[in-house]
Design an enzyme around this catalytic site. Structure first.
Site, PDB file in Angstrom:
ATOM      1  N   GLU A 139      38.879  41.393  47.839  1.00  0.00           N
ATOM      2  CA  GLU A 139      37.932  40.309  47.550  1.00  0.00           C
ATOM      3  C   GLU A 139      38.619  39.365  46.570  1.00  0.00           C
ATOM      4  OE1 GLU A 139      35.379  39.860  49.196  1.00  0.00           O
ATOM      5  OE2 GLU A 139      35.005  41.804  50.108  1.00  0.00           O
ATOM      6  N   CYS A 169      34.095  33.714  41.403  1.00  0.00           N
ATOM      7  CA  CYS A 169      35.041  33.597  42.521  1.00  0.00           C
ATOM      8  C   CYS A 169      34.539  32.673  43.613  1.00  0.00           C
ATOM      9  CB  CYS A 169      35.369  34.976  43.090  1.00  0.00           C
ATOM     10  SG  CYS A 169      33.940  35.870  43.748  1.00  0.00           S
TER      11      CYS A 169
END
Length: 484
Positions: A224, A258
């Site tokens: 991720e 993110c």
């Protein structure tokens, strides 16, 4: 059993990394089939950590950041995990069941099903920006799938990591769920362990190193990663409404997210309207920046200095900077000491500027002007594929083009960030923004081995395909060709 659990809980505080891994590895092989009751109990123990120690964990996050509202930690870390735990508990019994699959005519009357089993030992390397959520969410999902979990939390949030380790080791035996603390060198050794699956959240650069370490053991990974997530304003968009949602998505955790909007694609000619709309949105959310307990600090001095370097580079290469501060003139020394950085719009952002080449991870929003939708699509597709994409507008035809002609990990339409909170949507990247996805059922399957089981019937006709080949074989194949 209780005495064993207490012994293993105490042991987890002192065992070195390889011994902890070996304990989990042996336990996972000794108990391949993990009952539903055991899985639910492990999820309940994570909930106990949140119930009993949620406030202390939020205080630890606050201390690690300098300024980070416990309310923000509650909604962005703890609430997300609570929602996940509820979803997992609700659906787990159904997800664990064998799945019957149809059998093709040439194998009839045999039967077949998929038998779902734990992978074994799952390693998790979690980041500092959401240090509770990004540690416990994949861990809870892996535990729900019946795995053992070894967690390496970030050294950048040492108080949070230490408290998480203490609470996990209090509630779990070492061979169930344990924590390894340490720096980047420890993380590198951790990534080299022969896990059955390794889950990493962090930067693309470190993700490449983690993948390389895992490859030596043929360890499958979920990465991720970050990336430069575009935010598109269509000409049909209501700027005032969009500006509030963009400001929230960009400034949550001071941009240290993110999936935060990384750069804005704005129709040429609307820049003069967007700036006051964005400024009004910032003032609505954060009436002041410095000294505001709701506005997070940049996490450390090095990251704060990097934000200033990104701005200096853009200015030196011709960009125009607009600092958005509802109360300008705040003592700059106070701002620096608390690392609360006002948002900055950067006009004239061009390729070659660091803000357009690197993930920003702060409250800087480059503005890229466009004339046509084709230009938007070309801009996005000329870059590595992003973790998220945001689009604001009412023109369904334009939205259809954006969705069909660009590739990103996920999309939120007419808002930001919220696709990550939907448990029925897989969350993950593509290309440079990562691989593999989790959340909900997708996450359960990510940490599950789906074993194929084929059961031949006594009436099976597989012998028709055996040698010696001849007329009978030709007749059977001919018939099947006509049927397929």
């Amino acid at each position: 059993m209780a005495a064993y659990h207490e012994m293993m809980t105490k042991t987890s505080r002192s065992l070195p990394m390889h011994a902890l891994f070996d304990a989990q590895y042996q336990a996972s092989r000794a108990q391949v089939d993990v009952p539903l009751a055991v899985r639910r109990d492990r999820l309940h123990r994570i909930k106990r950590i949140l119930d009993d120690d949620g406030a202390a964990l939020a205080a630890a996050v606050q201390a690690d950041f300098g300024v980070r509202s416990p309310a923000m930690t509650e909604v962005a870390d703890v609430f997300i995990i609570r929602s996940l735990l509820s979803h997992l508990s609700k659906h787990l019994a159904r997800w664990m069941k064998p799945v019957k699959v149809a059998t093709p005519v040439y194998l009839a009357p045999a039967t077949a099903h998929i038998h779902r089993q734990p992978l074994g030992v799952v390693g998790i390397i979690s980041p500092w920006n959401y240090p509770i959520q990004m540690a416990l969410a994949p861990a809870a999902t892996a535990l729900a799938a019946g795995n053992r979990v070894l967690l390496k939390p970030s050294e950048m949030t040492p108080r949070t990591s230490a408290l998480l380790a203490d609470r996990i080791h209090h509630h779990f035996a070492a061979d169930e769920f344990a924590v390894i603390e340490g720096d980047a060198a420890v993380a590198a050794q951790f990534a080299g362990l022969p896990f059955d699956h390794l889950f990493f959240t962090g930067s693309t650069a470190i993700g490449r190193k983690v993948a390389a370490e895992a490859a030596g053991n043929l360890t499958p990974t979920t990465l991720e990663l970050g990336g430069k997530s575009p935010c598109i304003i269509d000409r049909s968009c209501n700027l005032d409404d969009a500006a509030v949602k963009i400001a929230h998505g960009k400034l949550l955790n001071a941009g240290q997210t993110c999936i935060a909007p990384d750069y804005l694609l704005l129709p040429r000619g609307r820049e003069m309207a967007f700036e006051p709309a964005f400024a009004a949105a910032v003032a609505r959310l954060f009436p002041r920046i410095v000294g505001n307990p709701d506005y997070a600090s940049i996490q450390n001095d090095r990251h704060f200095a990097r934000q200033q370097e990104l701005l200096a580079d853009a200015r030196a290469k011709g960009a125009t900077l607009r600092t958005i501060d509802p109360r300008p003139g705040t003592d700059s020394s106070l701002a620096g000491s608390q690392r609360q950085m006002p948002p900055v719009l950067v006009y004239g952002a061009e390729p070659g500027m660091r803000i357009m080449e690197e993930e920003i991870f702060g409250p800087i929003l480059p503005v890229v002007l466009y004339d046509t939708v084709s230009e938007v699509i070309e801009t996005i597709n000329s870059r590595p594929r992003p973790l998220a994409l945001y689009w604001f507008g009412d023109d369904e035809k334009v939205l259809g083009r954006i969705l069909s002609q660009t590739v990103s990990g996920g999309v939120t339409v007419n808002d930001t960030l919220l696709h990550i909170a939907h448990e029925n949507l897989p969350f993950g990247g593509v290309g440079d923004s990562g691989w593999g996805a989790y959340h909900g059922h997708t996450g359960f399957l990510r940490f599950t081995h789906e074993k194929s089981v084929f059961t031949q019937s006594r009436l099976g006709v597989g012998h028709l395909f055996y040698p010696p080949y001849g007329l009978r074989f030709d007749q059977v194949i001919g018939m099947l060709r006509r049927m397929l």
